[in-house]
Design an enzyme around this catalytic site. Structure first.
Site, short mmCIF file in Angstrom:
data_model
loop_
_atom_site.label_atom_id
_atom_site.label_comp_id
_atom_site.label_asym_id
_atom_site.label_seq_id
_atom_site.Cartn_x
_atom_site.Cartn_y
_atom_site.Cartn_z
N ASP A 13 0.81 -1.23 0.00
CA ASP A 13 0.00 0.00 0.00
C ASP A 13 0.83 1.27 0.00
O ASP A 13 0.44 2.29 0.56
CB ASP A 13 -0.97 0.03 1.21
CG ASP A 13 -1.92 -1.15 1.19
OD1 ASP A 13 -2.27 -1.61 0.09
OD2 ASP A 13 -2.30 -1.61 2.29
N LYS A 16 1.88 2.09 -5.17
CA LYS A 16 2.38 1.49 -6.43
C LYS A 16 1.43 1.75 -7.59
O LYS A 16 1.85 2.01 -8.71
CB LYS A 16 2.57 -0.03 -6.25
CG LYS A 16 3.58 -0.41 -5.18
CD LYS A 16 3.62 -1.90 -4.95
CE LYS A 16 2.35 -2.44 -4.34
NZ LYS A 16 2.08 -2.01 -2.95
N GLY A 40 -4.62 -4.12 -3.81
CA GLY A 40 -5.61 -3.08 -4.05
C GLY A 40 -4.84 -1.85 -4.44
O GLY A 40 -4.15 -1.27 -3.61
N HIS A 41 -4.86 -1.49 -5.72
CA HIS A 41 -4.06 -0.38 -6.22
C HIS A 41 -4.96 0.78 -6.61
O HIS A 41 -5.77 0.65 -7.53
CB HIS A 41 -3.21 -0.85 -7.42
CG HIS A 41 -2.15 -1.84 -7.02
ND1 HIS A 41 -1.26 -2.37 -7.92
CD2 HIS A 41 -1.84 -2.37 -5.82
CE1 HIS A 41 -0.44 -3.21 -7.27
NE2 HIS A 41 -0.78 -3.23 -5.99
N GLN A 222 1.95 -5.98 -3.36
CA GLN A 222 2.48 -6.13 -1.99
C GLN A 222 3.78 -5.33 -1.81
O GLN A 222 3.97 -4.34 -2.49
CB GLN A 222 2.67 -7.61 -1.62
CG GLN A 222 1.37 -8.40 -1.47
CD GLN A 222 0.76 -8.88 -2.77
OE1 GLN A 222 1.42 -9.48 -3.58
NE2 GLN A 222 -0.52 -8.61 -2.96
N GLY A 413 -0.06 14.06 -3.13
CA GLY A 413 -1.50 13.89 -3.14
C GLY A 413 -1.85 12.71 -4.01
O GLY A 413 -1.00 12.24 -4.77
P1 GDP Z 1 -0.75 0.40 -3.54
O1 GDP Z 1 -1.36 -0.86 -3.08
O2 GDP Z 1 0.74 0.43 -3.33
O3 GDP Z 1 -1.12 0.76 -4.96
O4 GDP Z 1 -1.34 1.56 -2.61
P2 GDP Z 1 -2.88 1.73 -2.20
O5 GDP Z 1 -3.63 2.26 -3.35
O6 GDP Z 1 -3.41 0.52 -1.54
O7 GDP Z 1 -2.75 2.82 -1.04
C1 GDP Z 1 -2.17 4.07 -1.29
C2 GDP Z 1 -3.21 5.14 -0.91
O8 GDP Z 1 -2.58 6.40 -0.85
C3 GDP Z 1 -4.32 5.30 -1.94
O9 GDP Z 1 -5.50 5.64 -1.29
C4 GDP Z 1 -3.83 6.44 -2.82
O10 GDP Z 1 -4.88 7.15 -3.46
C5 GDP Z 1 -3.17 7.30 -1.79
N1 GDP Z 1 -2.04 8.12 -2.26
C6 GDP Z 1 -1.05 7.79 -3.11
N2 GDP Z 1 -0.13 8.76 -3.16
C7 GDP Z 1 -0.55 9.73 -2.32
C8 GDP Z 1 0.01 10.97 -1.90
O11 GDP Z 1 1.09 11.39 -2.30
N3 GDP Z 1 -0.71 11.67 -0.97
C9 GDP Z 1 -1.90 11.25 -0.47
N4 GDP Z 1 -2.52 12.02 0.41
N5 GDP Z 1 -2.43 10.06 -0.84
C10 GDP Z 1 -1.77 9.32 -1.74
P1 IMO Z 2 -0.89 -4.08 -2.32
O1 IMO Z 2 -0.46 -4.59 -3.67
C1 IMO Z 2 -0.90 -4.56 1.99
C2 IMO Z 2 -0.92 -8.63 3.54
C3 IMO Z 2 -2.17 -9.04 4.29
C4 IMO Z 2 -1.59 -10.01 5.28
C5 IMO Z 2 -0.51 -10.72 4.47
C6 IMO Z 2 -0.95 -12.03 3.86
O2 IMO Z 2 -2.20 -3.37 -2.33
O3 IMO Z 2 0.20 -3.31 -1.67
P2 IMO Z 2 -2.51 -12.67 1.81
O4 IMO Z 2 -3.96 -12.40 1.56
O5 IMO Z 2 -1.60 -12.14 0.76
O6 IMO Z 2 -2.23 -14.11 2.12
O7 IMO Z 2 -2.18 -11.86 3.18
O8 IMO Z 2 -0.16 -9.81 3.43
N1 IMO Z 2 -1.16 -8.12 2.18
C7 IMO Z 2 -1.11 -6.83 1.86
N2 IMO Z 2 -0.93 -5.74 2.63
N3 IMO Z 2 -1.01 -4.43 0.65
C8 IMO Z 2 -1.17 -5.50 -0.14
O9 IMO Z 2 -1.16 -5.43 -1.48
C9 IMO Z 2 -1.26 -6.78 0.46
N4 IMO Z 2 -1.43 -8.03 -0.01
C10 IMO Z 2 -1.34 -8.85 1.06
O10 IMO Z 2 -2.79 -7.93 4.92
O11 IMO Z 2 -0.94 -9.31 6.31
MG MG Z 3 -2.89 -1.52 -1.82
#
Ligand code: GDP
Ligand code: IMO
Ligand code: MG
Length: 426
Positions: A13, A16, A40-41, A222, A413
């Site tokens: 998270d 990416k 979840g991207h 991840q 942001g």
């Molecule tokens: P990923 O799994 O690595 O793609 O990241 P996620 O989407 O799960 O979580 C990143 C969160 O941060 C999302 O809600 C994005 O919209 C948000 N986000 C990404 N970059 C920024 C930033 O620079 N500032 C803020 N405030 N939010 C951001």
């Molecule tokens: P993105 O791509 C954050 C974590 C789960 C748990 C562990 C194992 O959005 O960054 P799993 O379901 O893979 O067997 O869970 O890994 N986990 C993540 N945490 N971002 C993710 O993906 C994750 N994918 C798995 O919360 O701790």
């Molecule tokens: Mg994510």
């Protein structure tokens, strides 16, 4: 030749999806090569927000070839729902290629994921319960079912009937009802027929794209600290999110990988259980959690929050060969009196700068911090490094120093436009 691997350098998270989407503006191919819909991207542009799970983040541009490679575990039902959801929002013109060698996630995987977690009680991993671990376990146990089987009704019938015998025994063992062959077969056979048009040998496609000079972006899921090999085992996922896993999981030559961009929050978060040395609680954690909307994209769980951990980042840099960082969610830190970065752990009276291997050491690790002055200004409209407040500049410099890595980009942001590029790397 121009390839770039985007890897999560913390516990997932990190942003990416946002950076892949940003860099994809300049890409021909975007590849997901491991994990599945545990990811979840989030992507925001033009006032719209999308949360992708297993579909690559290049899906919004009709000219981009989006590849779901052999190392993924694909839930056909969820994936088709995701595509339908995108189409309902007007994303109809896209190119998608799915590896015939990717493994599939079936209903018994999800059931077993939930049941194993329940059995583990207070030792549960906190998985996303999407069946990812059980699907990779079947792959290693050589009872997995692949996309190539799914799209051929005869092959699927044989594979499913063989595997279901074993899986129903496992379900019985964990107190679940056995599953009916016919209902899974009929439902998933249909999914296979709908997916068929996307299926090919994606390794062949990628080699030919790279050889002809296409720009190829590998979108990690991840993060390195969740790696099955290098992460905080057993509190990890079941695949390797490192750059080293990309050649294997996409079926390409290692020599095609040169640059690796580690995506890194300006602080740290973790969702699920497991060690987290720089974790903080109380008002400061709430401040960061609310400003950063730190709630899981997939499971909506509140994310655990902590200071930036340069010990973990340095480790991720080493084991994943990260040569640039993208510092994310920097805007979230505005308004704090002081900022801290962990540069070492104290474990049983010793100063340690590398990541310990055991849970015991990680649990005893007391973070040692450098403290920097905070910045008050809102930075969400900043367009260059020079426009940053002096203390924010200082923070970036310190991150570079403590991680031995150049910050090539930073983000202020969620929107695509709130991205500042410092070094051209793709
Ligand atoms: P990923 O799994 O690595 O793609 O990241 P996620 O989407 O799960 O979580 C990143 C969160 O941060 C999302 O809600 C994005 O919209 C948000 N986000 C990404 N970059 C920024 C930033 O620079 N500032 C803020 N405030 N939010 C951001
Ligand atoms: P993105 O791509 C954050 C974590 C789960 C748990 C562990 C194992 O959005 O960054 P799993 O379901 O893979 O067997 O869970 O890994 N986990 C993540 N945490 N971002 C993710 O993906 C994750 N994918 C798995 O919360 O701790
Ligand atoms: Mg994510």
């Amino acid at each position: 030749m121009s390839t770039l691997v985007v890897v999560g350098s913390q516990w997932g998270d990190e942003g990416k999806g946002k950076i892949t989407d940003y860099l994809a503006q300049n890409a021909d191919v975007v590849v997901r090569s491991q994990g599945g819909n545990n990811a979840g991207h989030t992507i925001s542009f033009g006032g719209e927000k999308f949360a992708l799970r297993s579909i690559p983040s290049g899906i919004f541009s009709p000219h981009i070839k989006n590849v779901m490679a052999n190392g993924m575990v694909i839930d056909p039902k969820q994936m088709l729902e995701e595509l339908e959801g995108l189409e309902a929002r007007g994303i109809k013109d896209y190119q998608l290629f799915i590896s015939n060698r990717a493994h599939i996630v079936l209903p018994y995987h999800r059931l077993l994921d939930g049941a194993f977690e329940q059995f583990k009680g207070d030792k549960k991993i906190g998985t996303t319960k999407r069946g990812i671990g059980p699907a990779y376990a079947d792959k290693a146990n050589r009872i997995g079912i692949r996309i190539a089987d799914l799209i051929d009704p005869e092959l699927f019938k044989i594979a499913l009937s063989d595997t279901l015998k074993i899986k129903n025994m496992e379900l019985k063992m964990v107190g679940e009802e056995p599953l009916d062959f016919n209902s899974i077969y009929n439902e998933y056979k249909e999914y296979g027929q709908r997916i068929k048009k996307y299926v090919c040998d994606t390794s062949e496609l990628l080699e030919s794209e790279i050889e002809k000079g296409s720009k190829v972006l590998f979108e990690g899921a991840q993060g390195v600290m969740l790696c099955i090999d290098h992460g905080t085992y057993p509190y990890v996922t079941s695949s390797s999110p490192t750059a080293a896993s990309v050649p294997l999981n996409a079926g390409i030559a290692p020599r095609y990988i040169n640059n690796v961009l580690g995506i890194c929050k300006a602080y740290t978060t973790r969702v699920g259980e497991g060690p987290f040395p720089t974790e903080i609680e109380g008002d400061l954690a709430n401040y960061i959690r609310e400003r950063g909307h730190e709630y899981g994209t997939v499971t909506k769980r509140p994310r655990r929050v902590g200071y930036l951990d340069a010990v973990a980042l340095n480790y991720a840099r080493r084991v994943s060969g990260i040569n640039y960082l993208s510092l994310m969610l920097f805007d979230v830190l505005s308004g704090l009196e002081e900022l801290k970065i962990c540069y070492a752990y104290e474990i049983d009276g010793k100063v340690v700068k590398t990541m310990p291997a055991t849970l015991k050491e990680l649990e005893n690790a007391k973070p040692m911090y450098v403290t920097l002055p905070g910045f008050k200004e809102d930075i969400t409209n900043v367009k260059s490094f020079d426009e940053l407040p002096e203390n924010a500049k200082l923070y970036i410099k310190k991150v570079e120093e403590l991680t031995n890595t150049k910050v090539a980009m930073f983000s202020v942001g969620p929107d695509r436009l709130q991205t500042i590029k410092l070094i051209e790397i793709f």
